[in-house]
Design a protein around this motif. Structure first.
Motif, PDB file in Angstrom:
ATOM      1  N   VAL A 326      -0.493  -6.618  -2.289  1.00  0.00           N
ATOM      2  CA  VAL A 326      -0.239  -7.915  -2.887  1.00  0.00           C
ATOM      3  C   VAL A 326      -0.243  -7.345  -4.333  1.00  0.00           C
ATOM      4  O   VAL A 326       0.456  -8.651  -5.094  1.00  0.00           O
ATOM      5  N   GLY A 327      -1.161  -6.754  -4.685  1.00  0.00           N
ATOM      6  CA  GLY A 327      -1.181  -7.038  -6.451  1.00  0.00           C
ATOM      7  C   GLY A 327      -0.833  -5.107  -6.583  1.00  0.00           C
ATOM      8  O   GLY A 327      -0.379  -4.871  -7.847  1.00  0.00           O
ATOM      9  N   VAL A 328      -0.062  -4.490  -6.193  1.00  0.00           N
ATOM     10  CA  VAL A 328       1.043  -4.148  -6.155  1.00  0.00           C
ATOM     11  C   VAL A 328       2.444  -4.235  -7.334  1.00  0.00           C
ATOM     12  O   VAL A 328       3.222  -5.019  -6.960  1.00  0.00           O
ATOM     13  N   ASN A 329       2.092  -3.760  -8.784  1.00  0.00           N
ATOM     14  CA  ASN A 329       3.266  -3.783  -9.825  1.00  0.00           C
ATOM     15  C   ASN A 329       4.810  -3.483  -9.155  1.00  0.00           C
ATOM     16  O   ASN A 329       5.223  -3.908 -10.472  1.00  0.00           O
ATOM     17  N   ASN A 330       3.870  -2.207  -9.069  1.00  0.00           N
ATOM     18  CA  ASN A 330       5.974  -1.910  -8.917  1.00  0.00           C
ATOM     19  C   ASN A 330       5.787  -1.248  -7.213  1.00  0.00           C
ATOM     20  O   ASN A 330       5.385   0.336  -7.367  1.00  0.00           O
ATOM     21  N   TRP A 331       6.563  -1.675  -6.797  1.00  0.00           N
ATOM     22  CA  TRP A 331       6.975  -0.625  -5.387  1.00  0.00           C
ATOM     23  C   TRP A 331       7.816   1.073  -5.173  1.00  0.00           C
ATOM     24  O   TRP A 331       8.628   1.237  -4.860  1.00  0.00           O
ATOM     25  N   HIS A 332       8.918   0.836  -6.691  1.00  0.00           N
ATOM     26  CA  HIS A 332       9.500   1.699  -6.440  1.00  0.00           C
ATOM     27  C   HIS A 332       8.787   3.038  -6.767  1.00  0.00           C
ATOM     28  O   HIS A 332       8.819   3.981  -6.206  1.00  0.00           O
ATOM     29  N   LYS A 333       8.149   2.711  -7.526  1.00  0.00           N
ATOM     30  CA  LYS A 333       6.958   3.376  -8.140  1.00  0.00           C
ATOM     31  C   LYS A 333       5.641   3.985  -6.636  1.00  0.00           C
ATOM     32  O   LYS A 333       5.812   5.275  -6.964  1.00  0.00           O
ATOM     33  N   LEU A 334       5.635   3.033  -6.560  1.00  0.00           N
ATOM     34  CA  LEU A 334       4.572   3.049  -5.057  1.00  0.00           C
ATOM     35  C   LEU A 334       5.055   4.048  -3.827  1.00  0.00           C
ATOM     36  O   LEU A 334       4.876   5.221  -3.584  1.00  0.00           O
ATOM     37  N   SER A 335       7.029   3.501  -3.339  1.00  0.00           N
ATOM     38  CA  SER A 335       7.140   4.608  -2.555  1.00  0.00           C
ATOM     39  C   SER A 335       7.341   6.546  -2.728  1.00  0.00           C
ATOM     40  O   SER A 335       7.299   6.754  -2.232  1.00  0.00           O
ATOM     41  N   ILE A 336       7.585   6.471  -4.356  1.00  0.00           N
ATOM     42  CA  ILE A 336       7.738   7.607  -5.137  1.00  0.00           C
ATOM     43  C   ILE A 336       6.323   8.294  -5.007  1.00  0.00           C
ATOM     44  O   ILE A 336       6.495   9.543  -3.632  1.00  0.00           O
ATOM     45  N   ALA A 337       5.344   7.655  -4.741  1.00  0.00           N
ATOM     46  CA  ALA A 337       3.371   8.327  -4.687  1.00  0.00           C
ATOM     47  C   ALA A 337       3.512   8.343  -3.007  1.00  0.00           C
ATOM     48  O   ALA A 337       2.997   9.423  -2.941  1.00  0.00           O
ATOM     49  N   LEU A 338       4.281   7.619  -2.497  1.00  0.00           N
ATOM     50  CA  LEU A 338       4.116   8.045  -0.628  1.00  0.00           C
ATOM     51  C   LEU A 338       4.836   8.649  -0.075  1.00  0.00           C
ATOM     52  O   LEU A 338       4.704   9.170   1.046  1.00  0.00           O
ATOM     53  N   GLY A 339       5.929   9.618  -0.834  1.00  0.00           N
ATOM     54  CA  GLY A 339       6.529  10.584  -0.785  1.00  0.00           C
ATOM     55  C   GLY A 339       7.376   9.891   0.112  1.00  0.00           C
ATOM     56  O   GLY A 339       8.354  11.084   0.654  1.00  0.00           O
ATOM     57  N   LEU A 340       7.958   8.862  -0.181  1.00  0.00           N
ATOM     58  CA  LEU A 340       9.260   8.777   0.962  1.00  0.00           C
ATOM     59  C   LEU A 340      10.559   9.318   0.257  1.00  0.00           C
ATOM     60  O   LEU A 340      10.648   9.273  -0.845  1.00  0.00           O
ATOM     61  N   PRO A 341      11.215   9.784   0.925  1.00  0.00           N
ATOM     62  CA  PRO A 341      12.500  10.707   0.038  1.00  0.00           C
ATOM     63  C   PRO A 341      13.374   9.702  -0.848  1.00  0.00           C
ATOM     64  O   PRO A 341      12.869   8.549  -0.726  1.00  0.00           O
ATOM     65  N   THR A 342      14.295   9.860  -1.482  1.00  0.00           N
ATOM     66  CA  THR A 342      15.078   9.175  -2.581  1.00  0.00           C
ATOM     67  C   THR A 342      15.758   7.751  -1.426  1.00  0.00           C
ATOM     68  O   THR A 342      15.956   6.971  -1.831  1.00  0.00           O
ATOM     69  N   TYR A 343      16.151   8.140  -0.399  1.00  0.00           N
ATOM     70  CA  TYR A 343      17.535   7.761   0.285  1.00  0.00           C
ATOM     71  C   TYR A 343      16.419   5.871   0.885  1.00  0.00           C
ATOM     72  O   TYR A 343      17.305   5.530   1.070  1.00  0.00           O
ATOM     73  N   GLN A 344      14.859   6.341   1.129  1.00  0.00           N
ATOM     74  CA  GLN A 344      14.156   5.332   1.287  1.00  0.00           C
ATOM     75  C   GLN A 344      13.206   4.573   0.180  1.00  0.00           C
ATOM     76  O   GLN A 344      12.942   3.996   0.616  1.00  0.00           O
ATOM     77  N   LYS A 366      -3.806   7.458   2.634  1.00  0.00           N
ATOM     78  CA  LYS A 366      -3.444   7.887   2.636  1.00  0.00           C
ATOM     79  C   LYS A 366      -2.485   6.291   0.771  1.00  0.00           C
ATOM     80  O   LYS A 366      -1.693   7.430  -0.167  1.00  0.00           O
ATOM     81  N   LEU A 367      -3.027   5.909   1.661  1.00  0.00           N
ATOM     82  CA  LEU A 367      -2.321   4.687   0.503  1.00  0.00           C
ATOM     83  C   LEU A 367      -3.270   4.638  -0.999  1.00  0.00           C
ATOM     84  O   LEU A 367      -2.468   4.063  -1.825  1.00  0.00           O
ATOM     85  N   VAL A 368      -4.679   4.768  -0.441  1.00  0.00           N
ATOM     86  CA  VAL A 368      -5.237   5.103  -2.022  1.00  0.00           C
ATOM     87  C   VAL A 368      -5.332   5.804  -2.959  1.00  0.00           C
ATOM     88  O   VAL A 368      -4.938   5.585  -3.760  1.00  0.00           O
ATOM     89  N   GLU A 369      -4.364   6.973  -1.746  1.00  0.00           N
ATOM     90  CA  GLU A 369      -4.087   7.915  -2.508  1.00  0.00           C
ATOM     91  C   GLU A 369      -3.118   7.897  -2.940  1.00  0.00           C
ATOM     92  O   GLU A 369      -2.727   7.859  -4.605  1.00  0.00           O
ATOM     93  N   ALA A 370      -1.843   6.906  -3.008  1.00  0.00           N
ATOM     94  CA  ALA A 370      -1.207   7.125  -3.532  1.00  0.00           C
ATOM     95  C   ALA A 370      -1.384   5.692  -4.896  1.00  0.00           C
ATOM     96  O   ALA A 370      -0.696   6.335  -5.618  1.00  0.00           O
ATOM     97  N   LEU A 371      -2.056   4.719  -4.289  1.00  0.00           N
ATOM     98  CA  LEU A 371      -2.167   3.937  -5.874  1.00  0.00           C
ATOM     99  C   LEU A 371      -3.318   4.550  -7.003  1.00  0.00           C
ATOM    100  O   LEU A 371      -3.042   4.057  -7.817  1.00  0.00           O
ATOM    101  N   LYS A 372      -4.163   5.701  -6.412  1.00  0.00           N
ATOM    102  CA  LYS A 372      -4.605   6.416  -7.461  1.00  0.00           C
ATOM    103  C   LYS A 372      -3.673   7.520  -8.367  1.00  0.00           C
ATOM    104  O   LYS A 372      -3.867   7.473  -9.094  1.00  0.00           O
ATOM    105  N   ASN A 373      -2.508   7.400  -7.806  1.00  0.00           N
ATOM    106  CA  ASN A 373      -1.286   8.959  -8.286  1.00  0.00           C
ATOM    107  C   ASN A 373      -1.221   7.832  -9.905  1.00  0.00           C
ATOM    108  O   ASN A 373      -0.787   6.827  -9.603  1.00  0.00           O
TER     109      ASN A 373
END
Length: 391
Positions: A326-344, A366-373
């Protein structure tokens, strides 16, 4: 398209102090019977709009289930509506709301953006602007502003509107009405939500109620999530429903409330600076800023902590991950860090988590790793999740 009567915007109905005091006494009885409630929900319905009675009943029962005191009014005239709003604000100064009351919630179902005598939500053109912007009658919102009702300063003020926002005619009538109205309120601890998009209709059906209100109430009852996350889930459901019937209804909201749980107000974060009051300067020349606070700070853990790397299932993982992030402030950046392809990639929390879980490789580690990106840079939240999901 219909145009709102300019006299409606310029001169709110004249309401006597005696009328307001009568409504304050009516509200006092409701509050006294619900002195342990977590807030007041004002539920307004204009019955000549399709499905409104069903919406009023659904919203009232939902907020009662959430432990709110409910003040319900149907087929309300504009004058009566103003009187109710003024009474709700005045009550805090006359008798004071109980300490357990954390919320003042206003819900309206009916007509908006039309010349109907009951409407008060009005798209209107600014001079020189090609597209209309949304305005609300000053008399509806201003009584709740902290400078007018100081006791409400530290209460969450939530406004929900399920009404059409159809495009007004572009003429001098609407342009001249604009200066007497206000834009969406942006002061702290305030949330304004609409069941449809600008220049479009909000669907409602007799015997079923509004599409958006129906999904919203179901989600408020079923999910213990921040209100904005619940609104995001509701948005996705309405969009999907609209696509299935070849419709374009798209809810939207403006939030200045931080992270708010209706089911458990004590877990909520709150913005401390009330922006529509003059800011005060602490000693040393520093200035205050709007910062969310928590009862408990994020847990800091060592880099060697092993985080659970079990693959999360699509069905069972969605709600736990949404609650944790719930504390995530930019979901687009997190989706990139999670490795989602551009269309997702997306700015919507529910879409990002759902698509990530669908990859079949999602895990807490993997979620923890993405948040630390460095792109996301939310190490404090990553540490909190890691501490809660040690291997």
């Amino acid at each position: 398209m219909a145009v709102q009567d300019p006299s409606l915007a310029r001169q709110p109905p004249q309401i006597s102090e005696d009328d307001v005091d009568d409504s304050v006494l009516e509200l006092r009885g409701i509050v006294q019977r619900k002195s342990e409630a977590i807030g007041l929900a004002i539920v307004i319905g204009i019955l000549n709009a399709s499905g409104v009675h069903d919406d009023v009943e659904n919203v009232s029962s939902t907020f009662e289930q959430l432990k709110f005191a409910v003040w319900k009014k149907e087929n309300t005239s504009l004058k009566a509506l103003y009187r109710i709003v003024l009474a709700a604000a005045k009550y805090g100064e006359t008798y004071r709301y109980p300490l357990s009351y954390k919320f003042i919630t206003f819900y309206f179902a009916g007509h908006g953006g039309s010349d109907d005598v009951h409407s008060f939500v009005c798209p209107a053109y600014l001079r020189g602007q090609p597209k209309p912007k949304l305005f609300i009658e000053e008399g509806i919102v201003s009584p709740f502003r902290p400078k007018n009702a100081p006791q409400l300063k530290y209460m969450y003020r939530l406004f929900f509107f399920d009404c059409c926002l159809n495009d007004p005619n572009r003429d001098d009538t609407t342009e001249h009405a604009v200066p007497k109205q206000m834009k969406l309120p942006a002061h702290a601890n305030c949330l304004v939500v609409y069941g449809t998009s600008m220049e479009y209709y909000s669907k409602g059906y007799k015997g079923k109620g509004g599409v958006w209100t129906g999904y919203l109430c179901e989600n408020l009852r079923n999910y213990d999530l921040p209100i904005t996350t619940i609104l995001d889930i509701t948005h996705s459901q309405v969009i999907k429903n609209s696509m299935e019937i070849d419709d374009n209804q798209a809810p939207h909201y403006v939030s200045c409330v931080g992270v708010v749980y209706l089911k458990d107000p004590q877990r909520s974060w709150k913005y401390l600076l009330v922006q529509d009051e003059p800011p005060h300067n602490p000693p040393g020349g520093a200035t205050t800023t709007s910062q969310p606070t928590q009862d408990k700070l994020p847990v800091t853990i060592s880099e060697e902590t092993k985080v659970d790397d079990t693959i999360l299932s699509t069905d069972e993982g969605l709600l736990p991950v949404l609650k944790a992030t719930v504390g995530v402030n930019n979901w687009h950046k997190l989706s990139i860090a999670l490795g989602l392809p551009t269309y997702q990639q997306s700015h919507d929390s529910t879409e990002v988590i759902q698509r990530w879980l669908d990859t079949g490789s999602a895990s807490w580690s993997k979620l923890v790793e993405a948040l630390k990106n460095p792109l996301v840079a939310q190490k404090g939240l990553a540490d909190s999740i890691a501490a809660a999901h040690r291997k």
